[in-house]
Design a protein around this motif. Structure first.
Motif, PDB file in Angstrom:
ATOM      1  N   ASP A 153      13.532  -9.538  19.056  1.00 33.90           N
ATOM      2  CA  ASP A 153      12.172  -9.308  19.538  1.00 33.90           C
ATOM      3  C   ASP A 153      11.412 -10.634  19.522  1.00 33.90           C
ATOM      4  O   ASP A 153      11.351 -11.302  18.489  1.00 33.90           O
ATOM      5  N   PRO A 154      10.810 -11.034  20.659  1.00 37.21           N
ATOM      6  CA  PRO A 154      10.126 -12.328  20.702  1.00 37.21           C
ATOM      7  C   PRO A 154       8.825 -12.357  19.914  1.00 37.21           C
ATOM      8  O   PRO A 154       8.364 -13.418  19.491  1.00 37.21           O
ATOM      9  N   GLU A 155       8.221 -11.195  19.690  1.00 38.62           N
ATOM     10  CA  GLU A 155       6.953 -11.128  18.965  1.00 38.62           C
ATOM     11  C   GLU A 155       7.204 -11.057  17.459  1.00 38.62           C
ATOM     12  O   GLU A 155       8.118 -10.364  17.011  1.00 38.62           O
ATOM     13  N   PRO A 156       6.371 -11.748  16.654  1.00 38.31           N
ATOM     14  CA  PRO A 156       6.512 -11.604  15.197  1.00 38.31           C
ATOM     15  C   PRO A 156       6.096 -10.195  14.786  1.00 38.31           C
ATOM     16  O   PRO A 156       5.284  -9.562  15.465  1.00 38.31           O
ATOM     17  N   PRO A 157       6.654  -9.670  13.688  1.00 39.55           N
ATOM     18  CA  PRO A 157       6.306  -8.311  13.280  1.00 39.55           C
ATOM     19  C   PRO A 157       4.851  -8.217  12.813  1.00 39.55           C
ATOM     20  O   PRO A 157       4.288  -9.187  12.310  1.00 39.55           O
ATOM     21  N   ARG A 158       4.268  -7.057  13.009  1.00 43.75           N
ATOM     22  CA  ARG A 158       2.922  -6.803  12.493  1.00 43.75           C
ATOM     23  C   ARG A 158       3.015  -6.753  10.968  1.00 43.75           C
ATOM     24  O   ARG A 158       3.881  -6.093  10.408  1.00 43.75           O
ATOM     25  N   THR A 159       2.095  -7.431  10.288  1.00 41.12           N
ATOM     26  CA  THR A 159       2.159  -7.544   8.831  1.00 41.12           C
ATOM     27  C   THR A 159       0.757  -7.466   8.235  1.00 41.12           C
ATOM     28  O   THR A 159      -0.208  -7.940   8.833  1.00 41.12           O
ATOM     29  N   ALA A 160       0.660  -6.856   7.061  1.00 39.36           N
ATOM     30  CA  ALA A 160      -0.593  -6.817   6.312  1.00 39.36           C
ATOM     31  C   ALA A 160      -0.258  -6.920   4.831  1.00 39.36           C
ATOM     32  O   ALA A 160       0.887  -6.724   4.424  1.00 39.36           O
ATOM     33  N   THR A 161      -1.263  -7.241   4.026  1.00 40.40           N
ATOM     34  CA  THR A 161      -1.101  -7.335   2.575  1.00 40.40           C
ATOM     35  C   THR A 161      -2.132  -6.438   1.908  1.00 40.40           C
ATOM     36  O   THR A 161      -3.308  -6.426   2.299  1.00 40.40           O
ATOM     37  N   SER A 162      -1.700  -5.671   0.914  1.00 38.69           N
ATOM     38  CA  SER A 162      -2.618  -4.750   0.232  1.00 38.69           C
ATOM     39  C   SER A 162      -3.612  -5.516  -0.632  1.00 38.69           C
ATOM     40  O   SER A 162      -3.277  -6.528  -1.248  1.00 38.69           O
ATOM     41  N   ASN A 163      -4.849  -5.027  -0.676  1.00 39.95           N
ATOM     42  CA  ASN A 163      -5.913  -5.673  -1.453  1.00 39.95           C
ATOM     43  C   ASN A 163      -5.921  -5.146  -2.895  1.00 39.95           C
ATOM     44  O   ASN A 163      -5.002  -4.433  -3.307  1.00 39.95           O
TER      45      ASN A 163
END
Length: 196
Positions: free
Chosen positions: A65-75
């Motif tokens: 997949d050419p797009e980087p994966p969607r990522t988040a970090t918990s607060n």
């Protein structure tokens, strides 16, 4: 100058194609489509219920997949948000719909990796926000299992769900129970009733 017979020859395939699309229920439209649905949630300790900060939530994507994966970090409250994205364009509107799945990995240095799944109705013509709660367990086996990479986590998740929720409240967690597991014997073990 284009002769009328040539005009008719050009028009016939176009009319035929338009009729075929209409008969199959495909209608060309300009509309908003959601490329990514918004997802939010909370990461908690499965044993204590305490929120976990610093956990990374990443969409599992194909290696090519050419797009980087969607990522988040918990607060600090264990919460995370992944906004959605959409575009307006020319699409073939189809009456049929199906469930599309997104799989997520959850990683934290103090816990073995976890997995979660969200499902939305496709084609994605509207926003379908999903909210998930993902428990992490500090003391589960981490040995990889072929054809069921999150087997130990999913087995523990099944037990956690049964201990904390009635049958109706278990439904939001059910999608994650068999995510990426393709081994029939392991699936049977995950779904087997757990001892209280």
């Amino acid at each position: 100058m284009i002769r009328s017979s040539t005009k008719k020859a050009l028009a016939c395939p176009l009319v035929g194609a338009a009729l075929a699309l209409l008969l199959t229920g495909c209608i060309p439209t300009i509309q908003r489509m959601w490329d990514a649905q918004p997802v939010s949630g909370t990461i908690i300790d499965g044993d204590t219920g305490a929120p976990i900060s610093g956990a990374t939530i990443s969409l599992i994507v194909s290696p090519d997949d050419p797009e980087p994966p969607r990522t988040a970090t918990s607060n600090a409250q264990g919460e995370f948000t992944l906004p959605g994205s959409s575009h307006v364009g020319f699409h073939m509107a189809m009456p049929a719909s199906y469930l599309a799945s997104d799989q997520w990995t959850i990683r934290h240095p103090a816990y073995p990796d976890a997995v979660a799944e969200t499902r939305t109705i496709a084609p994605p013509t509207g926003e379908q926000h999903r909210e998930i709660t993902v428990p992490l367990f500090a003391h589960i086996e981490t040995t990889p299992v072929q054809d069921c990479p999150y087997f130990h986590y999913q087995q523990q998740l099944r037990q956690w769900i049964q201990q904390h929720f009635n049958e109706e409240a278990q439904r939001p967690f059910q999608d994650s129970l068999l995510t990426l597991c393709h081994d029939p014997e392991r699936i049977e073990k995950i779904l087997a009733p757990q001892e209280p």
